[in-house]
Design a protein around this motif. Structure first.
Motif, mmCIF file in Angstrom:
data_model
loop_
_atom_site.group_PDB
_atom_site.id
_atom_site.type_symbol
_atom_site.label_atom_id
_atom_site.label_comp_id
_atom_site.label_asym_id
_atom_site.label_seq_id
_atom_site.Cartn_x
_atom_site.Cartn_y
_atom_site.Cartn_z
ATOM 1 N N THR A 49 0.838 -1.206 0.000
ATOM 2 C CA THR A 49 0.000 0.000 0.000
ATOM 3 C C THR A 49 0.869 1.252 0.000
ATOM 4 O O THR A 49 0.597 2.203 -0.751
ATOM 5 C CB THR A 49 -0.952 0.000 1.211
ATOM 6 O OG1 THR A 49 -1.801 -1.150 1.134
ATOM 7 C CG2 THR A 49 -1.809 1.260 1.242
ATOM 8 N N GLY A 50 1.917 1.268 0.818
ATOM 9 C CA GLY A 50 2.834 2.410 0.841
ATOM 10 C C GLY A 50 3.492 2.634 -0.512
ATOM 11 O O GLY A 50 3.587 3.774 -0.996
ATOM 12 N N SER A 52 2.290 1.696 -3.407
ATOM 13 C CA SER A 52 1.217 2.138 -4.300
ATOM 14 C C SER A 52 0.900 3.621 -4.084
ATOM 15 O O SER A 52 0.688 4.369 -5.049
ATOM 16 C CB SER A 52 -0.034 1.291 -4.071
ATOM 17 O OG SER A 52 -1.109 1.749 -4.846
ATOM 18 N N HIS A 53 0.889 4.049 -2.826
ATOM 19 C CA HIS A 53 0.631 5.468 -2.553
ATOM 20 C C HIS A 53 1.667 6.351 -3.237
ATOM 21 O O HIS A 53 1.315 7.385 -3.809
ATOM 22 C CB HIS A 53 0.623 5.742 -1.055
ATOM 23 C CG HIS A 53 -0.616 5.284 -0.344
ATOM 24 N ND1 HIS A 53 -1.811 5.025 -0.962
ATOM 25 C CD2 HIS A 53 -0.837 5.048 0.965
ATOM 26 C CE1 HIS A 53 -2.714 4.653 -0.093
ATOM 27 N NE2 HIS A 53 -2.148 4.660 1.111
ATOM 28 N N TRP A 54 2.931 5.958 -3.181
ATOM 29 C CA TRP A 54 3.968 6.745 -3.861
ATOM 30 C C TRP A 54 3.845 6.620 -5.380
ATOM 31 O O TRP A 54 3.908 7.615 -6.099
ATOM 32 C CB TRP A 54 5.374 6.322 -3.405
ATOM 33 C CG TRP A 54 5.764 7.005 -2.147
ATOM 34 C CD1 TRP A 54 5.912 6.454 -0.902
ATOM 35 C CD2 TRP A 54 6.040 8.407 -1.993
ATOM 36 N NE1 TRP A 54 6.258 7.422 0.012
ATOM 37 C CE2 TRP A 54 6.351 8.622 -0.634
ATOM 38 C CE3 TRP A 54 6.072 9.485 -2.863
ATOM 39 C CZ2 TRP A 54 6.681 9.881 -0.130
ATOM 40 C CZ3 TRP A 54 6.394 10.743 -2.373
ATOM 41 C CH2 TRP A 54 6.691 10.933 -1.017
ATOM 42 N N ASN A 56 1.338 6.102 -7.213
ATOM 43 C CA ASN A 56 0.141 6.758 -7.745
ATOM 44 C C ASN A 56 0.053 8.229 -7.345
ATOM 45 O O ASN A 56 -0.968 8.863 -7.572
ATOM 46 C CB ASN A 56 -1.118 6.020 -7.276
ATOM 47 C CG ASN A 56 -1.196 4.622 -7.854
ATOM 48 O OD1 ASN A 56 -0.870 4.413 -9.017
ATOM 49 N ND2 ASN A 56 -1.592 3.662 -7.045
ATOM 50 N N SER A 57 1.116 8.772 -6.786
ATOM 51 C CA SER A 57 1.094 10.141 -6.261
ATOM 52 C C SER A 57 1.347 11.209 -7.319
ATOM 53 O O SER A 57 1.120 12.388 -7.064
ATOM 54 C CB SER A 57 2.155 10.294 -5.168
ATOM 55 O OG SER A 57 3.463 10.263 -5.732
ATOM 56 N N ILE A 120 0.220 2.069 7.819
ATOM 57 C CA ILE A 120 0.366 2.510 6.425
ATOM 58 C C ILE A 120 1.047 3.874 6.377
ATOM 59 O O ILE A 120 1.958 4.098 5.566
ATOM 60 C CB ILE A 120 -1.001 2.526 5.704
ATOM 61 C CG1 ILE A 120 -1.497 1.088 5.531
ATOM 62 C CG2 ILE A 120 -0.911 3.253 4.368
ATOM 63 C CD1 ILE A 120 -2.940 0.974 5.073
ATOM 64 N N SER A 121 0.647 4.794 7.247
ATOM 65 C CA SER A 121 1.265 6.110 7.288
ATOM 66 C C SER A 121 2.758 5.999 7.576
ATOM 67 O O SER A 121 3.582 6.642 6.923
ATOM 68 C CB SER A 121 0.585 6.982 8.352
ATOM 69 O OG SER A 121 1.171 8.263 8.421
ATOM 70 N N THR A 124 4.627 4.352 4.512
ATOM 71 C CA THR A 124 4.733 5.287 3.394
ATOM 72 C C THR A 124 5.739 6.396 3.724
ATOM 73 O O THR A 124 6.531 6.803 2.866
ATOM 74 C CB THR A 124 3.351 5.866 3.043
ATOM 75 O OG1 THR A 124 2.415 4.780 2.898
ATOM 76 C CG2 THR A 124 3.391 6.658 1.753
ATOM 77 N N GLN A 155 -1.920 9.358 5.212
ATOM 78 C CA GLN A 155 -1.308 8.079 4.879
ATOM 79 C C GLN A 155 -0.644 8.100 3.507
ATOM 80 O O GLN A 155 0.121 7.199 3.182
ATOM 81 C CB GLN A 155 -2.373 6.969 4.872
ATOM 82 C CG GLN A 155 -3.063 6.792 6.189
ATOM 83 C CD GLN A 155 -4.208 5.815 6.070
ATOM 84 O OE1 GLN A 155 -4.149 4.858 5.309
ATOM 85 N NE2 GLN A 155 -5.265 6.064 6.823
ATOM 86 N N ARG A 156 -0.938 9.118 2.736
ATOM 87 C CA ARG A 156 -0.418 9.252 1.370
ATOM 88 C C ARG A 156 0.520 10.450 1.286
ATOM 89 O O ARG A 156 0.404 11.382 2.071
ATOM 90 C CB ARG A 156 -1.568 9.478 0.388
ATOM 91 C CG ARG A 156 -2.562 8.361 0.324
ATOM 92 C CD ARG A 156 -3.753 8.742 -0.563
ATOM 93 N NE ARG A 156 -4.704 7.660 -0.625
ATOM 94 C CZ ARG A 156 -4.652 6.689 -1.529
ATOM 95 N NH1 ARG A 156 -3.712 6.690 -2.452
ATOM 96 N NH2 ARG A 156 -5.551 5.726 -1.520
#
Length: 169
Positions: A49-50, A52-54, A56-57, A120-121, A124, A155-156
């Motif tokens: 998830t971390g 993916s957050h980066w 897709n940022s 998650i926070s 990431t 978290q993102r």
């Protein structure tokens, strides 16, 4: 006189690239892989998830997960009070790797019913160090890299974090 001007110009360029928000322990590019070590599927999910957050940022990152990556991510119940720890090794641009440790004990004790969000926070955030972002950037803007962030809601990567990655690379 021309030499002094050149020296001043070079000094200014160095100061800009090494601003308070830049972390020299980061990786040499926005694309790298990390290996999950000794963690269960829940923690692999937090790592994914971390990443993916980066990815897709909009920061132009490509953070992969590979069983052969030299850089590692793990989570355990450590005795210390930190949430996460990023430890670089090697020389940037030559053989830089890192090890990320996430402290499940501290997260469990301090997150209340928000363990997933805080995990998650934290994950990431630690990946952000691999992207050369320092802790506690000198900005009033919202940032994933601030220790004072609300780990339940942030978290993102925030727009400030994305622009810093773009500026650095």
């Amino acid at each position: 006189m021309a030499t002094l001007g050149l020296a001043l110009a070079l000094g200014s360029a160095t100061m800009t690239s090494a601003s308070a928000d830049y972390y020299s322990g980061g990786m040499p590019s926005r694309s790298w892989n990390v290996r999950a070590v000794g963690i269960n599927d829940t923690w692999v999910g937090f790592l994914d998830t971390g990443r993916s957050h980066w990815n897709n940022s909009g920061a132009g990152t490509s953070l992969g997960r590979s069983t052969s990556a030299a850089s590692t991510f793990t989570a355990a119940r450590y005795d210390q009070s930190w949430f996460g720890l990023y430890s670089p090794s090697g020389i940037r641009g030559i053989n830089r790797t890192f090890a990320i440790k996430v402290n499940a004990r501290t997260l469990s004790e301090q997150s209340g019913s928000n363990m997933t969000a805080w995990s998650i926070s934290t994950t990431t955030h630690e990946l952000g160090h691999g992207l050369s972002l320092a802790d506690n950037p000198n900005t009033s803007a919202s940032s994933l890299m601030k220790h004072s962030r609300n780990r339940t809601t942030v978290q993102r990567p925030q727009s400030y974090d994305v622009s810093e990655v773009e500026r650095i690379y």
